[in-house]
Design a protein around this motif. Structure first.
Motif, short mmCIF file in Angstrom:
data_model
loop_
_atom_site.label_atom_id
_atom_site.label_comp_id
_atom_site.label_asym_id
_atom_site.label_seq_id
_atom_site.Cartn_x
_atom_site.Cartn_y
_atom_site.Cartn_z
N ASP A 154 18.56 13.38 3.77
CA ASP A 154 17.57 13.27 4.87
C ASP A 154 18.26 12.87 6.17
O ASP A 154 18.01 13.46 7.23
CB ASP A 154 16.55 12.15 4.56
N TYR A 195 18.60 1.54 -1.90
CA TYR A 195 17.74 0.47 -1.40
C TYR A 195 17.75 -0.71 -2.39
O TYR A 195 18.30 -0.61 -3.47
CB TYR A 195 16.31 1.00 -1.22
N VAL A 238 9.78 9.01 3.99
CA VAL A 238 9.81 10.46 3.87
C VAL A 238 10.16 11.04 5.25
O VAL A 238 9.60 10.64 6.27
CB VAL A 238 8.45 11.01 3.37
N ASN A 278 5.76 7.09 -9.40
CA ASN A 278 5.03 5.83 -9.31
C ASN A 278 3.63 5.93 -9.91
O ASN A 278 2.99 4.91 -10.16
CB ASN A 278 4.93 5.39 -7.83
N HIS A 288 9.71 16.78 6.71
CA HIS A 288 9.18 17.16 5.39
C HIS A 288 7.65 16.99 5.40
O HIS A 288 7.10 16.15 4.68
CB HIS A 288 9.84 16.32 4.29
N SER A 290 0.83 -1.22 0.00
CA SER A 290 0.00 0.00 0.00
C SER A 290 0.86 1.26 0.00
O SER A 290 0.46 2.29 0.53
CB SER A 290 -0.93 0.00 1.21
N GLY A 291 2.06 1.18 -0.59
CA GLY A 291 2.86 2.38 -0.81
C GLY A 291 2.28 3.14 -1.99
O GLY A 291 1.21 2.79 -2.52
N PRO A 292 2.98 4.21 -2.43
CA PRO A 292 2.47 4.98 -3.56
C PRO A 292 2.14 4.11 -4.77
O PRO A 292 1.09 4.29 -5.39
CB PRO A 292 3.61 5.94 -3.86
N CYS A 329 3.41 -4.74 -5.59
CA CYS A 329 3.93 -3.37 -5.39
C CYS A 329 4.62 -3.31 -4.03
O CYS A 329 4.29 -2.47 -3.20
CB CYS A 329 2.78 -2.36 -5.41
N THR A 330 5.56 -4.21 -3.79
CA THR A 330 6.13 -4.33 -2.45
C THR A 330 7.41 -3.52 -2.27
O THR A 330 8.09 -3.65 -1.23
CB THR A 330 6.37 -5.81 -2.08
N VAL A 353 16.64 5.15 9.03
CA VAL A 353 15.40 5.81 8.60
C VAL A 353 14.20 5.13 9.26
O VAL A 353 13.31 5.80 9.79
CB VAL A 353 15.28 5.76 7.05
N ARG A 400 1.43 -5.77 4.45
CA ARG A 400 1.94 -6.57 5.58
C ARG A 400 1.86 -5.80 6.91
O ARG A 400 1.71 -6.40 7.97
CB ARG A 400 3.36 -7.04 5.31
N THR A 431 0.57 -10.63 5.03
CA THR A 431 1.84 -10.68 4.29
C THR A 431 1.78 -11.72 3.18
O THR A 431 1.47 -12.89 3.45
CB THR A 431 3.00 -11.04 5.25
N LEU A 432 2.09 -11.28 1.97
CA LEU A 432 2.22 -12.24 0.86
C LEU A 432 3.48 -13.06 1.13
O LEU A 432 4.56 -12.51 1.39
CB LEU A 432 2.36 -11.50 -0.48
N VAL A 471 10.83 9.74 -7.41
CA VAL A 471 10.05 10.33 -6.32
C VAL A 471 8.65 9.73 -6.30
O VAL A 471 8.31 8.90 -7.16
CB VAL A 471 10.01 11.87 -6.45
C1 LIG Z 1 14.15 7.20 3.02
C2 LIG Z 1 13.34 7.63 1.81
C3 LIG Z 1 12.80 8.90 1.77
C4 LIG Z 1 12.07 9.29 0.65
N1 LIG Z 1 11.58 10.56 0.63
C5 LIG Z 1 10.90 10.98 -0.46
C6 LIG Z 1 10.42 12.31 -0.52
O1 LIG Z 1 10.62 13.10 0.42
N2 LIG Z 1 9.74 12.69 -1.63
C7 LIG Z 1 9.52 11.83 -2.68
O2 LIG Z 1 8.87 12.23 -3.65
N3 LIG Z 1 9.98 10.57 -2.65
C8 LIG Z 1 10.66 10.12 -1.58
N4 LIG Z 1 11.15 8.85 -1.54
C9 LIG Z 1 10.85 7.95 -2.68
C10 LIG Z 1 9.44 7.31 -2.53
O3 LIG Z 1 9.23 7.00 -1.18
C11 LIG Z 1 9.31 6.07 -3.43
O4 LIG Z 1 9.34 6.51 -4.78
C12 LIG Z 1 8.01 5.29 -3.22
O5 LIG Z 1 7.69 5.10 -1.88
C13 LIG Z 1 8.08 3.89 -3.89
O6 LIG Z 1 6.80 3.35 -3.82
P1 LIG Z 1 6.49 1.79 -3.75
O7 LIG Z 1 5.01 1.70 -3.55
O8 LIG Z 1 7.09 1.10 -4.91
O9 LIG Z 1 7.25 1.24 -2.45
P2 LIG Z 1 6.96 1.45 -0.89
O10 LIG Z 1 6.59 2.85 -0.60
O11 LIG Z 1 8.14 0.88 -0.20
O12 LIG Z 1 5.69 0.52 -0.56
C14 LIG Z 1 5.79 -0.89 -0.53
C15 LIG Z 1 4.75 -1.44 0.45
O13 LIG Z 1 4.67 -2.87 0.32
C16 LIG Z 1 4.56 -3.45 1.61
N5 LIG Z 1 5.04 -4.84 1.53
C17 LIG Z 1 6.33 -5.26 1.38
N6 LIG Z 1 6.38 -6.60 1.33
C18 LIG Z 1 5.10 -7.05 1.44
C19 LIG Z 1 4.52 -8.35 1.45
N7 LIG Z 1 5.27 -9.46 1.32
N8 LIG Z 1 3.18 -8.47 1.59
C20 LIG Z 1 2.41 -7.34 1.73
N9 LIG Z 1 2.92 -6.08 1.72
C21 LIG Z 1 4.25 -5.94 1.57
C22 LIG Z 1 5.45 -2.56 2.47
O14 LIG Z 1 5.15 -2.70 3.85
C23 LIG Z 1 5.10 -1.17 1.93
O15 LIG Z 1 4.00 -0.60 2.60
C24 LIG Z 1 11.87 8.41 -0.44
C25 LIG Z 1 12.42 7.13 -0.39
C26 LIG Z 1 13.16 6.75 0.73
C27 LIG Z 1 13.76 5.37 0.76
#
Ligand SMILES: Cc1cc2nc3c(=O)[nH]c(=O)nc-3n(C[C@H](O)[C@H](O)[C@H](O)COP(=O)(O)OP(=O)(O)OC[C@H]3O[C@@H](n4cnc5c(N)ncnc54)[C@H](O)[C@@H]3O)c2cc1C
Ligand SMILES: NC(=O)c1ccc[n+]([C@@H]2O[C@H](COP(=O)([O-])OP(=O)(O)OC[C@H]3O[C@@H](n4cnc5c(N)ncnc54)[C@H](OP(=O)(O)O)[C@@H]3O)[C@@H](O)[C@H]2O)c1
Length: 433
Positions: free
Chosen positions: A156, A311, A48, A356, A52, A10-12, A98-99, A124, A36, A78-79, A352
């Motif tokens: 950060d 990462y 983030v 996504n 900020h 449930s990330g972006p 989308c993990t 972090v 999860r 959790t998958l 950023v």
């Molecule tokens: C430290 C940090 C700071 C950042 N700050 C900024 C910022 O200030 N501005 C900006 O624009 N971008 C920022 N970014 C970048 C931005 O956060 C990423 O582009 C974005 O979060 C990626 O989205 P995502 O959904 O792919 O991953 P994530 O945001 O990591 O979401 C993945 C989700 O999947 C869940 N998950 C993982 N494994 C499982 C599983 N097996 N089963 C179920 N769920 C699971 C996780 O718990 C998580 O909630 C930052 C990145 C980092 C690392």
């Protein structure tokens, strides 16, 4: 007939995928967002930086997606532990992974595993109150710290180390972490890049903020700020100008000092029981553009090394994964029949939050084109399966109760809008008293 899709994470990326699925007009779609953690928003909540706040407010947009009638949030599932890919493919017409990328990249140098050598991912997670990290994990009992890497995460981490605890008090930093930041003995922070200012990955706005810190003087050595010629893109030229301006500054006696260093690569983290120093080698670019060592070394007398070099995604059980790119191989988001991927797991850990959105849109276009007019698996079944396995998902209303408890905690501590609850127990108590 309604298309039923499971989005994992449930990330972006997960939430933009859910949004793109339900907001298109070609056919009705219902989405279960499986997460999860008991909390949504991925790195928006646990990445983030706490100071900020305007970026963090993107959560107000993401929440509107979770509140759409066609979208359900199922936290604490959790998958790979509670459900398998096979289970999901039996219950949904399609699954979108989308993990994200939850672990650190390694440096591969001696001393990397010494106590005091810390992955930025852990640090972090600590100041963001991630339930995977013990709130007592870090004590900042050293006067000098090195941060390796010159990307936005390094920026950060440096800001969080440089700021006074009072500046962080109005943020959602967990209270124990705030207390430890308040007790920090850190006086000098060295941020180390292995190439020059023109190659650094930080963005201009984030970089400028370091020069405006009330609690730290920013210093750069003129020889390391020097950039030979070149016609650089605006962002890069902006970074170069900021670094040059810092090189012309004199320290004014602020409590902390930030040394931004370039053209140095880490070769060894020194120490026996814990980190006692960081050995660096001066670098230059070879003709083929590779970073090479010059044989000149220097040692920083640091007691802590924060490795902020990117990462990395981890494989999901039963899902194809490339060890070479550390992503899920895909074509415009398609992994295999009825399986898709979006976000950092799809393209690697860069970009950023907004990146996504277009990424998720591409995956959703592929999914809808593949599944148009096909047979449908039907709906339901996940709740029964989870109940049979003794898993009680955290619903959206439960999450709202966690939010309310965090607001209450902030009030009771006379802090800002919210203070993070730390640990699964505390979060679950918010709605299962
Ligand atoms: C430290 C940090 C700071 C950042 N700050 C900024 C910022 O200030 N501005 C900006 O624009 N971008 C920022 N970014 C970048 C931005 O956060 C990423 O582009 C974005 O979060 C990626 O989205 P995502 O959904 O792919 O991953 P994530 O945001 O990591 O979401 C993945 C989700 O999947 C869940 N998950 C993982 N494994 C499982 C599983 N097996 N089963 C179920 N769920 C699971 C996780 O718990 C998580 O909630 C930052 C990145 C980092 C690392
Ligand atoms: N405020 C924001 O908008 C914000 C905040 C945080 C994160 N983000 C985004 O999240 C993404 C991830 O950020 P990130 O900082 O983790 O990654 P990043 O931008 O890829 O930066 C990684 C840094 O580590 C260095 N590095 C890699 N391997 C190294 C090694 N072996 N030795 C020394 N240095 C090494 C890289 O140098 P080289 O270039 O030489 O490889 C680079 O300076 C980025 O897209 C970032 O913009 C955005």
């Amino acid at each position: 007939m309604t298309l039923h899709v499971a989005v994992i994470g449930s990330g972006p990326a997960g939430i933009y995928t859910a949004e793109a699925l339900v907001k298109q007009s070609s056919e009705p779609v219902a989405v279960d967002v499986i997460e999860r953690l008991p909390t949504p928003y991925g790195l928006v909540r646990y990445g983030v930086a706490p100071d900020h706040t305007s970026i963090k407010s993107i959560a107000n947009y993401l929440r509107k997606v979770l509140e759409l009638p066609e979208v359900r949030f199922l936290g604490g599932v959790t998958l790979g532990r509670d459900v398998s890919v096979e289970d999901l493919l039996g219950l949904y017409d399609a699954v979108v992974y989308c993990t994200g990328a939850m672990v650190d990249r390694r440096l591969g140098i001696p001393g990397e595993d010494l106590p005091g050598s810390v992955a930025a991912t852990d640090f972090v997670n600590w100041y963001c109150g991630h339930p995977d990290v013990d709130p007592g994990r870090f004590t900042l009992d050293t006067s000098e710290v090195a941060v390796i890497g010159v990307g936005n995460v390094a920026v950060d981490v440096v800001r969080m180390l440089a700021k006074a605890a009072d500046e962080l008090r109005p943020t959602d930093v967990p209270h124990e972490a705030l207390q430890r930041l308040g007790e920090s003995e850190v006086k000098a922070i060295h941020m180390v890049g292995r190439r020059g200012p023109e190659h650094a990955k930080f963005t201009l706005k984030e970089l400028r903020e370091l020069g405006e810190l009330a609690n730290a003087d920013v210093c750069v050595r003129p020889d390391e700020a020097a950039v030979l010629g070149g016609d650089f893109p605006r962002q890069v030229q902006g970074n170069i100008n900021v670094v040059r301006e810092w090189a012309a500054r004199e320290p004014v006696g602020r409590p902390r000092r930030l040394d931004v260093r370039f053209w140095l690569r880490p070769v060894e983290i020194l120490g026996t029981e814990r980190v006692e120093g960081l050995k660096l080698e001066r670098t230059r670019l070879a003709e083929d553009g590779r970073v090479v060592g010059t044989g000149q070394f220097e040692t920083l007398p640091v007691g802590m090394v924060l490795r902020s070099v990117g990462y990395q995604s981890v494989p999901l059980p039963g899902v194809p994964f490339s060890e070479k790119t550390m992503t899920v191989p895909n074509e415009a988001g398609r992994v295999r029949d009825r399986e898709y991927v979006a976000g950092w797991l799809k393209r690697g850990p860069t970009g950023v939050i907004g990146t996504n959105k277009s990424d998720a849109a591409e995956t959703v276009r592929t999914l809808l084109a593949d599944l148009a007019g096909g047979a449908r698996v039907g709906s339901g079944g996940l709740d029964t399966l989870l109940a049979e396995r003794g898993v009680r998902p955290v619903g959206y209303d439960d999450w709202l109760a966690i939010e309310a408890a965090e607001a209450e905690l902030a009030r009771s501590l006379d802090r800002g809008e919210r203070v993070k609850l730390v640990g699964l127990e505390a979060m679950l108590r918010a709605f299962r008293p």
